[in-house]
Structures are given as C-alpha cells and as structure tokens.
Design a protein around this motif. Structure first.
Motif, PDB file in Angstrom:
ATOM      1  N   ASP A  38       0.849  -1.197   0.098  1.00  0.00           N
ATOM      2  CA  ASP A  38       0.110  -0.067  -0.001  1.00  0.00           C
ATOM      3  C   ASP A  38       0.888   1.360   0.106  1.00  0.00           C
ATOM      4  N   ILE A  39       0.503   2.132  -1.222  1.00  0.00           N
ATOM      5  CA  ILE A  39       1.456   3.386  -1.440  1.00  0.00           C
ATOM      6  C   ILE A  39       0.770   4.389  -1.164  1.00  0.00           C
ATOM      7  N   LEU A  40       1.410   5.484  -0.524  1.00  0.00           N
ATOM      8  CA  LEU A  40       0.607   6.764  -0.347  1.00  0.00           C
ATOM      9  C   LEU A  40       1.314   7.611  -1.506  1.00  0.00           C
ATOM     10  N   TYR A  41       0.859   8.046  -2.553  1.00  0.00           N
ATOM     11  CA  TYR A  41       1.463   9.097  -3.559  1.00  0.00           C
ATOM     12  C   TYR A  41       1.073  10.447  -3.099  1.00  0.00           C
ATOM     13  N   VAL A  42       1.906  11.336  -2.455  1.00  0.00           N
ATOM     14  CA  VAL A  42       1.612  12.865  -1.893  1.00  0.00           C
ATOM     15  C   VAL A  42       2.200  13.760  -2.661  1.00  0.00           C
ATOM     16  N   LYS A  43       1.627  15.102  -2.708  1.00  0.00           N
ATOM     17  CA  LYS A  43       2.391  15.992  -3.451  1.00  0.00           C
ATOM     18  C   LYS A  43       3.806  16.213  -2.918  1.00  0.00           C
ATOM     19  N   GLY A  44       4.794  16.339  -3.771  1.00  0.00           N
ATOM     20  CA  GLY A  44       6.049  16.583  -3.103  1.00  0.00           C
ATOM     21  C   GLY A  44       6.449  18.170  -3.137  1.00  0.00           C
ATOM     22  N   SER A  45       7.259  18.458  -2.132  1.00  0.00           N
ATOM     23  CA  SER A  45       7.534  19.934  -1.910  1.00  0.00           C
ATOM     24  C   SER A  45       8.170  20.204  -3.402  1.00  0.00           C
ATOM     25  N   GLY A  46       8.056  21.878  -3.590  1.00  0.00           N
ATOM     26  CA  GLY A  46       8.636  22.573  -4.907  1.00  0.00           C
ATOM     27  C   GLY A  46       7.638  22.082  -6.203  1.00  0.00           C
ATOM     28  N   TRP A  47       6.432  21.513  -5.848  1.00  0.00           N
ATOM     29  CA  TRP A  47       5.533  21.259  -7.117  1.00  0.00           C
ATOM     30  C   TRP A  47       4.342  22.310  -6.772  1.00  0.00           C
ATOM     31  N   ASP A  48       3.826  22.892  -7.852  1.00  0.00           N
ATOM     32  CA  ASP A  48       2.570  23.758  -7.699  1.00  0.00           C
ATOM     33  C   ASP A  48       1.440  22.880  -8.179  1.00  0.00           C
ATOM     34  N   LEU A  49       0.178  22.871  -7.539  1.00  0.00           N
ATOM     35  CA  LEU A  49      -0.763  22.092  -7.808  1.00  0.00           C
ATOM     36  C   LEU A  49      -1.384  22.132  -9.416  1.00  0.00           C
ATOM     37  N   GLU A  50      -1.392  23.694  -9.713  1.00  0.00           N
ATOM     38  CA  GLU A  50      -1.474  23.975 -11.126  1.00  0.00           C
ATOM     39  C   GLU A  50      -0.882  23.298 -12.212  1.00  0.00           C
ATOM     40  N   THR A  51       0.482  23.362 -11.797  1.00  0.00           N
ATOM     41  CA  THR A  51       1.163  22.471 -13.061  1.00  0.00           C
ATOM     42  C   THR A  51       1.808  21.289 -12.612  1.00  0.00           C
ATOM     43  N   ILE A  52       1.244  20.619 -11.645  1.00  0.00           N
ATOM     44  CA  ILE A  52       1.861  19.237 -11.195  1.00  0.00           C
ATOM     45  C   ILE A  52       1.961  18.096 -12.352  1.00  0.00           C
ATOM     46  N   GLU A  53       2.989  17.379 -12.251  1.00  0.00           N
ATOM     47  CA  GLU A  53       2.831  15.954 -13.023  1.00  0.00           C
ATOM     48  C   GLU A  53       2.980  14.939 -12.237  1.00  0.00           C
ATOM     49  N   ALA A  54       2.857  13.865 -12.863  1.00  0.00           N
ATOM     50  CA  ALA A  54       2.819  12.414 -11.899  1.00  0.00           C
ATOM     51  C   ALA A  54       4.301  12.384 -11.224  1.00  0.00           C
ATOM     52  N   ALA A  55       5.382  12.829 -11.663  1.00  0.00           N
ATOM     53  CA  ALA A  55       6.625  12.966 -11.122  1.00  0.00           C
ATOM     54  C   ALA A  55       6.655  13.765  -9.927  1.00  0.00           C
ATOM     55  N   GLY A  56       5.606  14.840  -9.698  1.00  0.00           N
ATOM     56  CA  GLY A  56       5.437  15.696  -8.590  1.00  0.00           C
ATOM     57  C   GLY A  56       4.927  14.625  -7.318  1.00  0.00           C
ATOM     58  N   PHE A  57       4.392  13.539  -7.524  1.00  0.00           N
ATOM     59  CA  PHE A  57       3.771  12.748  -6.406  1.00  0.00           C
ATOM     60  C   PHE A  57       4.835  11.907  -5.852  1.00  0.00           C
ATOM     61  N   THR A  58       5.082  11.950  -4.556  1.00  0.00           N
ATOM     62  CA  THR A  58       6.221  11.211  -3.955  1.00  0.00           C
ATOM     63  C   THR A  58       5.488   9.801  -3.291  1.00  0.00           C
ATOM     64  N   PRO A  59       5.978   8.618  -3.813  1.00  0.00           N
ATOM     65  CA  PRO A  59       5.335   7.414  -3.187  1.00  0.00           C
ATOM     66  C   PRO A  59       6.113   7.098  -1.608  1.00  0.00           C
ATOM     67  N   VAL A  60       5.284   6.962  -0.632  1.00  0.00           N
ATOM     68  CA  VAL A  60       5.688   6.735   0.773  1.00  0.00           C
ATOM     69  C   VAL A  60       5.006   5.546   1.283  1.00  0.00           C
ATOM     70  N   THR A  61       5.774   4.556   2.183  1.00  0.00           N
ATOM     71  CA  THR A  61       5.048   3.510   2.710  1.00  0.00           C
ATOM     72  C   THR A  61       3.748   3.815   3.282  1.00  0.00           C
ATOM     73  N   LEU A  62       2.660   3.441   3.185  1.00  0.00           N
ATOM     74  CA  LEU A  62       1.380   3.839   3.597  1.00  0.00           C
ATOM     75  C   LEU A  62       1.279   3.394   5.181  1.00  0.00           C
ATOM     76  N   GLY A  63       1.631   2.121   5.313  1.00  0.00           N
ATOM     77  CA  GLY A  63       1.498   1.646   6.679  1.00  0.00           C
ATOM     78  C   GLY A  63       2.494   2.169   7.715  1.00  0.00           C
ATOM     79  N   TYR A  64       3.587   2.541   7.284  1.00  0.00           N
ATOM     80  CA  TYR A  64       4.610   2.973   8.316  1.00  0.00           C
ATOM     81  C   TYR A  64       4.315   4.451   8.641  1.00  0.00           C
TER      82      TYR A  64
END
Ligand code: ZN
Length: 656
Positions: free
Chosen positions: A56-82
């Motif tokens: 289970d992975i949480l993809y969350v907005k990474g710092s330095g990205w603007d929502l208006e122009t965000i791309e898939a690479a702007g979402f950072t995958p982290v381990t949800l359970g942890y």
C-alpha cells in the motif's frame, strides 16, 4: 464555486496517477483555493513490489511542486503503513518526522513529501484533497468561527481546532477524526488553516471540495459578507523617487539589495486607507501557509520618508533576532500597507514580491469578509512566531544555496526587443536581475512572460514617455540600479554631400539625445542603487574608427561617447560608474539588413563575405558576446572601473 471537471480533459490523463494529476490541476486553477505551492493532494494505491507482494503506497504532493502545473513525477510515493503508524506515536519532533517521511519514500530522487503527509495517510479514503480556501478561512477566522463552521456543515465535516502544521496536528487529527466522522462526513475543516475533502475516486474528492467551499461562499453571501471591498477615498500619492528611497532604505537595513513591488490598485489602496487597517493587518496571517511570505511589517505611516525609517527599524530588529536564532535574514519577503502608497512587498526576487502580492490580495478578501461577519481574528502572534522559526521552514531555506550575482537588483535595457538589447535582457536575467525592457516595438510587452521582466513600449525621444515608463518600472521593482543604453539607429549609407537634414537629425535624436533623456530621468534612481549605479553604453567601432558613408551614425555615436565620458566625471561622486562597449560587425541584429550589409561592404570595396570576416581574429561577434560583456561590466569585475571603452570587434586594425 463551480466544478471545472470535464470528461474530455480527464481522458487526456492516463496511468495510475492520471486522475490524481488532473484534479490536482483543477484545484490549482482556482486561486481562491490554492496559491503558489499551497494546498496538497494524495492518492492511496496498492502496487506489486519486486517480490510480487502487494504494497500500500501513498502518493502525496512533493515539495517544490505547484498543484496548477503538477505532473505524475510531482507525487512522492511513501510506505502507507509506516506513515500511519507514526501518527500513533505519543510524540515526534518535527525534524525527525521529516526524516522519517524522507527515509520511507519508494523512489530515489523523488521530491520530499509534503509536511502534511501524515494527515493524508490517516484519512481512510483513496483520494484526499487539501486547500486553504479563502471562503473557509473567512468564516473560521470570524468571531465564533467554530460555531459558524459547525452551523454550515453539521456532520458533513470533522472540525479540528487550530494546531500548527506538523506532527502534533497530524496526531490530533488521527485521534479526533474517527471520533467525529459519521456516514455523511465528506471532509475535515482545520480552523484558521484550511479544509480537506476525500472520496473513492478523484472526481468525487475534487467535487466534494468544491461543494464544501461553495457552502462557505453561500454562507458569506447570505450574511452580506461577500462583496465587501470599498473603493479608496484618495488616490495614491507616493512619487517614484520616494518609492526608490524606500527601497534603498530597506536594502541598506537588510544588507542586501531587495526588489520592492508597489500595488496601488483600488482594492489594495482602499484596504490600506481603512481606518482600522493597522489593527487588521498587524494581527497575523489568515493561514500558516501564508505566514512565511506575508509577515506584516509595522510601518503604517502617512508619509513615505516616515515609513522608510520604520521599515528600516523593523529590518534591524529582525536582523538581530535572526542573528540570535542563527536564521537567515533574507529568508522571506515582507509586505507593508500605507494610505499614500497602497501595498508594497519587499523581497529578494521579483517573483517573491509577485507571490506576496497575490497572497495578500486573497488575504484582503478573507479579512474583509470576516470583518463583515463581525470581526477578523487571525492566528495570534505566538503562532506566527512558532511558524516563522519552525525548524522545517529553516531547513528548507538553508538548502537554497547562494543566489546569482544580481539578485535583488534592477536593470533597464533600451532597445530590448531585438538584437543586442534582447541578448542583454537574457544575460541579466541569467544573473538574477529584474529587467525593465524598453522598445518602440510593441512586441516588447509580450516577449517575456515572467514576473522578473517588465516590457514597456516607449519612444525614447519622448521625455514624457520615458517618465511614464520609469513610473511603471519603479512601481513594479522599486528602482533602477543598472542602465544599458543600447537603442540606436543606423541611417542608410550616404556621402556627406548627400546627407538629408532629416536623416542627420534623426540619428542625433535617437543615438544621442534620447540617451541623454534616459540618463537624466534615471540619474535620481541610479544614485539610490544599493550597490551603486552602473551604466553601460553600447557604442560602436565607428567611434574610434569611423566609416566612409556613415557620417551621421559615426558622429552621433561619437557624441554619445563624449556624453558618457562627461557623465563619468560628473556622476562618480554619486557612486555611478559608466563604461562603453564598442561592438563591430554584430550581424545578428536588426541594424544589419541585407541592404545595409551590402552597402557597407561596398564602402570598403569588399564582398559581403570578406566584410563579414573583416577582423584580426576572424571571429564572428554575436549579440550574446556583447550582452555578456555588458552584464559583466555591471558586476564586481569592473567595480573599480569607470569611463572605460572596450572593443568587442574581434580585433580591428584601425582601432588597434
Ligand atoms: Zn495545509
């Protein structure tokens, strides 16, 4: 507020993260929801790891990205359970929280996950959207804000009291959300902070955000607290020189050149002229998301010199506090309100000041609407201080590294729409300067679409037009520190006996007199430059080595050369240095039409090809070569040099 969802648009976003990218951008499009890196979104996905196991992975907005122009690479995958387990810890210092988030990413090189990541993890829904919506802030920052929020939403949201963003807030929400959430719950309001929505798919979560914010907007409309901006009673009266003096004072106190941006539009000026503006603006920000950039400055005076002093004192106090806390003084731009001036933002870059202005424009809406509900209540000062020195913010600033050479400085370039002038704009931008480009070609206004370039259509032979242009320049950036006198014309080749009076006069008018007018108008501003004024004159090889058939051009450039030499004598005492460049054969400029090229070659009894290579080094000189030297002449390399004349011509026998 309307949903911007479109099936056709949504279909263009493919992949597991496609819908997440699309609705994040929809949120980013509406500035009353999120501004400049504010807000964040996430999605929880189950993926197979290398061993074929489900994760289970949480993809969350990474710092330095603007929502208006965000791309898939702007979402950072982290381990949800942890990340979820972290929320159950009794305590966790924020720097350690950041460390845990950064060490549980699943993609090397991904941006740092948002500091609000744990909040996304604890909400048990696939999609989570978070904004700092103006309307929700207006309601929650009014008297009895919590009661109003509950009245609007009932059991549709969980309501969380104000707690500074970080571990404590996340842990509190992890405990409190399940307690409040019921069947009808579609979101969570964080008082004096913002709002969360969630859903099973991207569209549901996004449209619930729209629904929640619309409910707050409708409440404001019902309470007659929606259209509230009063017009200004008096027009702005701050003069160009006063604004430049203010900027100089602030820069001196900061120990660094700063850009100052003034906005005296009806909305800002009307707000600045409200009798209770001091109370309203000094209380604090609308949401912690704005605090770093819109820390208000206690400088509300009736006169510009007065507030220059107050602004200065403020910076000094801040500098001392910064030294004690070992933080960086230039970390954040600052803003001010004044009844004579309107709004002013000071910052290290033009982009920073533009962001502050936009943030504050929304702050005005939030404040006035809350006032209409009975009284604005911001975050209290203690919270503001907590956030300002928040470890996480400081860590972010320390990472920034040293800024480019001309950061915080302003250059004015004439003839900036093409050739050497256009290349100069690029060379100065590369070195961090804010640029004012003047040109009679209207294309100048749209050539660069960025916060640090102001292009103005201007006929330099018209003193009034120069005056108007400088007013606009100073309101946008606060002053002029460097001047590149580049605009010029090259009349068609004529023997002296054939020169038309008009041709002679126009060469003198554009190549000499216009430069005199610009220098005269800029002198008071150059005198106030925090690092001293600098002028670069784009001269010509024709000064040391005039060409046959080019009497009007050569004579006008020689006159300009003498003007520059006298300016070096007269203005040295004002800390202004002036140096000249003498380019030759820069063929990528507007001057060198096929016709001019052919006629100049003929004047020297050469073919065009011979003429092009007519220098000692057999080197082609480009606009960029000239521009780079012009920029360097404004830098420390030439700090001890004035009245110099440097050829950029590949070496010319007649000049050597
Ligand atoms: Zn937030």
């Amino acid at each position: 507020m309307k949903s911007l969802w479109s099936d056709a648009e949504a279909a263009q976003f493919s992949g597991a993260l496609g819908p997440r990218v699309y609705t994040s951008r929809l949120l980013g499009r509406d500035k009353s929801l999120v501004l400049h890196g504010g807000g964040n979104t996430s999605v929880k996905l189950r993926e197979k790891n290398l061993f074929g196991e489900d994760e289970d992975i949480l993809y969350v907005k990474g710092s330095g990205w603007d929502l208006e122009t965000i791309e898939a690479a702007g979402f950072t995958p982290v381990t949800l359970g942890y990340v979820r387990r972290l929320a159950a810890l009794p305590s966790l210092p924020d720097p350690q929280m950041v460390n845990e988030l950064n060490t549980h990413m699943l993609r090397a090189g991904a941006p740092s996950p948002s500091v609000e990541t744990i909040l996304h993890a604890i909400l048990p829904h696939t999609y989570v959207d978070h904004t700092h919506a103006d309307a929700v802030l207006s309601v929650s920052n009014a008297p009895e804000g919590e009661k109003r929020v509950r009245e609007i939403y009932g059991d549709r949201v969980a309501v969380i009291p104000y707690i500074m963003a970080g571990f404590d807030l996340a842990a509190y929400c992890a405990r409190e959300f399940p307690r409040q959430a019921g069947k009808r719950t579609i979101g969570m309001v964080l008082l004096s902070h913002g709002v969360f929505s969630f859903g099973a798919d991207a569209r549901e979560s996004y449209e619930r955000m729209i629904e929640l914010v619309s409910m707050a907007e409708e409440y404001l409309q019902r309470k007659k607290a929606w259209h509230v901006a009063p017009p200004p009673a008096r027009t702005a009266s701050a003069k160009r020189a006063e604004i430049a003096a203010l900027r100089r004072s602030i820069s001196d106190q900061a120990g660094l050149p700063l850009v100052v941006r003034v906005n005296d539009s009806a909305k800002f000026l009307g707000f600045a002229q409200r009798p209770e503006v001091e109370k309203l603006s000094q209380q604090g920000p609308a949401t912690p998301d704005h605090v770093i950039r819109t820390k208000p400055v206690p400088m509300l005076g009736r006169d510009v010199p007065g507030y220059a002093k107050r602004y200065g004192e403020y910076f000094e106090r801040h500098a001392n506090a910064a030294k004690e806390k070992k933080t960086m003084l230039d970390a954040a731009p600052r803003m001010a309100l004044d009844p004579a001036l309107g709004f002013a933002a000071a910052g290290r870059t033009a982009k920073d000041t533009a962001i502050v202005e936009e943030l504050y424009e929304h702050t005005i809406d939030v404040i006035l609407r809350a006032e209409a509900l009975g009284g604005w209540r911001a975050l209290d000062q203690r919270h503001t201080f907590d956030i300002e020195y928040w470890d996480l913010e400081q860590a972010k600033l320390r990472k920034a590294g040293s800024p480019p050479l001309f950061t915080g400085e302003i250059v004015l370039v004439t003839g900036a729409a093409s050739g050497i002038g256009k290349a100069c704009v690029e060379s100065f931008l590369k070195r961090g300067a804010a640029v004012v480009g003047l040109d009679r070609n209207p294309a100048i206004t749209t050539l660069w679409k960025r916060a640090d370039v102001l292009g103005i259509t201007c006929d330099l032979t018209d003193a009034k037009a120069i005056d108007t242009a400088l007013d606009a320049a100073v309101r946008r950036f606060g002053g002029v520190d460097m001047l590149v006198l580049n605009a010029g014309i090259f009349p068609s080749s004529q023997a002296i006996q054939d020169i038309a009076a008009e041709s002679w006069r126009s060469a003198m008018s554009v190549n000499v007199e216009a430069n005199l007018l610009v220098m005269q108008a800029c002198h008071p501003l150059l005198k106030l430059a925090p690092r001293g004024g600098r002028i670069v004159v784009i001269g010509s090889k024709n000064v040391p080595a005039p060409g046959p058939g080019a009497a009007a051009y050569s004579a006008s450039k020689a006159a300009l050369n003498q003007l520059a030499r006298v300016a070096a004598l007269e203005w040295a005492k004002d800390g202004i240095r002036i140096n000249s460049l003498h380019p030759n054969q820069v063929f990528d400029t507007g001057l060198w039409t096929e016709e001019v090229l052919a006629s100049r070659a003929k004047a020297y009894n050469m073919t065009v090809e011979q003429y092009k290579k007519n220098n000692l080094l057999k080197a082609e000189v480009s606009s960029k070569d000239v521009a780079e030297l012009a920029a360097e002449m404004c830098g420390p390399l030439f700090a001890k040099t004035t009245a110099a004349q440097v050829p950029v011509d590949g070496g010319n026998e007649r000049v050597v």
